[in-house]
Design an enzyme around this catalytic site. Structure first.
Site, PDB file in Angstrom:
ATOM      1  CE  LYS A  63      -3.770  -2.441   0.114  1.00 19.87           C
ATOM      2  NZ  LYS A  63      -3.212  -3.779  -0.126  1.00 19.87           N
TER       3      LYS A  63
HETATM    4  C1  LIG Z   1      -9.589  -4.073  -1.729  1.00 16.52           C
HETATM    5  C2  LIG Z   1      -8.847  -4.751  -0.626  1.00 16.52           C
HETATM    6  N1  LIG Z   1      -9.499  -5.091   0.493  1.00 16.52           N
HETATM    7  C3  LIG Z   1      -8.870  -5.674   1.526  1.00 16.52           C
HETATM    8  C4  LIG Z   1      -7.523  -5.950   1.475  1.00 16.52           C
HETATM    9  C5  LIG Z   1      -6.887  -6.636   2.636  1.00 16.52           C
HETATM   10  O1  LIG Z   1      -5.994  -5.829   3.332  1.00 16.52           O
HETATM   11  P1  LIG Z   1      -4.829  -6.506   4.203  1.00 16.52           P
HETATM   12  O2  LIG Z   1      -3.838  -7.102   3.250  1.00 16.52           O
HETATM   13  O3  LIG Z   1      -4.262  -5.381   5.001  1.00 16.52           O
HETATM   14  O4  LIG Z   1      -5.458  -7.530   5.068  1.00 16.52           O
HETATM   15  C6  LIG Z   1      -6.807  -5.621   0.317  1.00 16.52           C
HETATM   16  C7  LIG Z   1      -5.395  -5.905   0.105  1.00 16.52           C
HETATM   17  O5  LIG Z   1      -4.463  -5.980   0.654  1.00 16.52           O
HETATM   18  C8  LIG Z   1      -7.484  -5.005  -0.754  1.00 16.52           C
HETATM   19  O6  LIG Z   1      -6.831  -4.660  -1.888  1.00 16.52           O
END
Ligand SMILES: Cc1ncc(COP(=O)(O)O)c(C=O)c1O
Length: 381
Positions: free
Chosen positions: A184
């Site tokens: 990110k």
């Molecule tokens: C649209 C979306 N939602 C949720 C997530 C999940 O986040 P995390 O990896 O921090 O659990 C991601 C990607 O990482 C994502 O791109």
């Protein structure tokens, strides 16, 4: 030349703040000094009543859906063009059904017109995903939500400091969920934040309890009860303060990081516009009123076959270009959850045609030109 796909920006203060915890023997567990700084940062800058750091974007989403207090059999409309976590959060919460909706072929965000077609008496919430940090058409979403009395969760995993009509993504619906995963714009390796947009303290307390293993420890820390106890079912959704320290260093410089990314995003866009005008590919569409954060730069090739060829061609030249989401409605778990693999033709086609180009705050002009030149070569230009 090798061009990597992403690379986090390191401000230099990450190690300083982590060292501060170690040298001063500060608490390393959750909700200590740096987590409180992260919360204050979001509550001040985002003007949200309550921000709670979580272990990931995934767990922020899980908390948000559970906090909606829906009943078994209730339906939540979601895009299929998203990460599994978006829909897992729905399915993990007490017998809810996920209903997949189509995306807009220009912005790749959930299509409000398709949501309207899919609303039934059982629909109780909308889960929207701000793909690439480009806002969903939130006016249309909030209008539908008001008309049908639906709750709204914003999956703003990719949307740090991006806005829609002056409001930060994640602050418009009932809950917003951001991710600080390595890929990110700002990161702490793994992490997230849950934004609670209601002023109702009963929701804030329910979230704190859920995040603290079902105990009212947060209230105890604030001196509101003289001992803490198990009051509800919960889990452990709070990260170590070491991660918060890392994240705080990143938050302090988020505007600089995003302006570096934006310059590089704009460069791709400017250089590729003449070729998009010739119909060689489609460039990202921006929702009216959106102020994106340059999270992803993608193009849509005319066919899936061409995308695969270009992807292989770029990789052969050392360029870590990438595809993105494989639609969830036609994935094994999506079908098990009631998805129809024949439905959602726009989602399926977009997934096949989408190509992401390397983008990070310190990608050099030479690297970007190498990517662009090789892309054009792959397209025989
Ligand atoms: C649209 C979306 N939602 C949720 C997530 C999940 O986040 P995390 O990896 O921090 O659990 C991601 C990607 O990482 C994502 O791109």
């Amino acid at each position: 030349m090798n061009v990597r796909f992403f690379k986090p920006y390191i401000t230099g203060n990450e190690i300083k703040y982590i060292r501060d915890i170690i040298d001063n023997v500060r608490d390393m567990s959750g909700d200590a000094v740096y987590t409180r700084k992260v919360h204050a940062w979001f509550e001040r800058r985002y003007r949200v009543p309550k921000a709670l750091m979580t272990t990931s974007g995934t767990t922020a989403l899980e908390m948000a859906v559970k906090l909606l207090n829906l009943r078994p059999g209730d339906e939540v409309i979601t895009p299929s063009f998203t990460f599994s976590s978006t829909v897992n959060a729905i399915l993990l919460a007490n017998g809810l059904r996920a209903v997949f909706a189509e995306i807009d072929p220009s912005t790749l965000n959930i299509d409000p017109a398709d949501i309207a077609r899919k609303i039934t008496a059982k629909t109780k919430a909308l889960m929207v995903v701000h793909y690439a940090g480009v806002s969903v058409d939130m006016d249309a979403i909030m209008k539908l939500a008001k008309k049908h009395q639906l709750k709204v969760v914003e999956d703003a995993a990719q949307g740090i400091v991006a806005k829609y009509r002056g409001k930060y993504l994640g602050t418009i619906g009932d809950f917003g969920c951001l991710s600080f995963h390595d890929t990110k714009n700002i990161t702490c390796g793994e992490g997230g934040v849950l934004l609670i947009n209601s002023k109702q303290t009963v929701i804030h307390e329910a979230a704190e309890i859920m995040r603290e293993k079902g105990t009212n420890r947060s209230k105890f820390f604030r001196g509101l009860v003289d001992k803490y106890t198990w009051v509800n079912i919960g889990s452990s959704y709070l990260p170590s303060d070491l991660l918060a320290a890392f994240l705080y260093a990143q938050l302090e410089q988020v505007d600089k990081i995003i302006s570096l990314r934006r310059r590089r995003w704009d460069y791709y866009f400017k250089k590729l516009t003449p070729y998009a005008a010739k119909g060689l590919f489609q460039l990202p569409g921006i929702t009216s009123g959106a102020e994106p954060n340059a999270h992803i730069f993608y193009i849509l090739l005319p066919t899936g076959k061409q995308r695969d060829e270009v992807l292989a061609g770029l990789r052969a030249k050392g360029i870590a270009a990438s595809f993105h989401y494989i639609p969830l409605h036609s994935a094994p778990q999506g079908i098990a959850a009631g998805g129809d693999p024949q439905a959602l033709p726009v989602t399926t086609a977009v997934s096949e045609r989408l190509l992401r180009l390397p983008l990070f705050s310190q990608i050099t002009r030479i690297e970007q030109d190498y990517v662009i030149n090789n892309l054009l070569k792959c397209l025989n230009v």
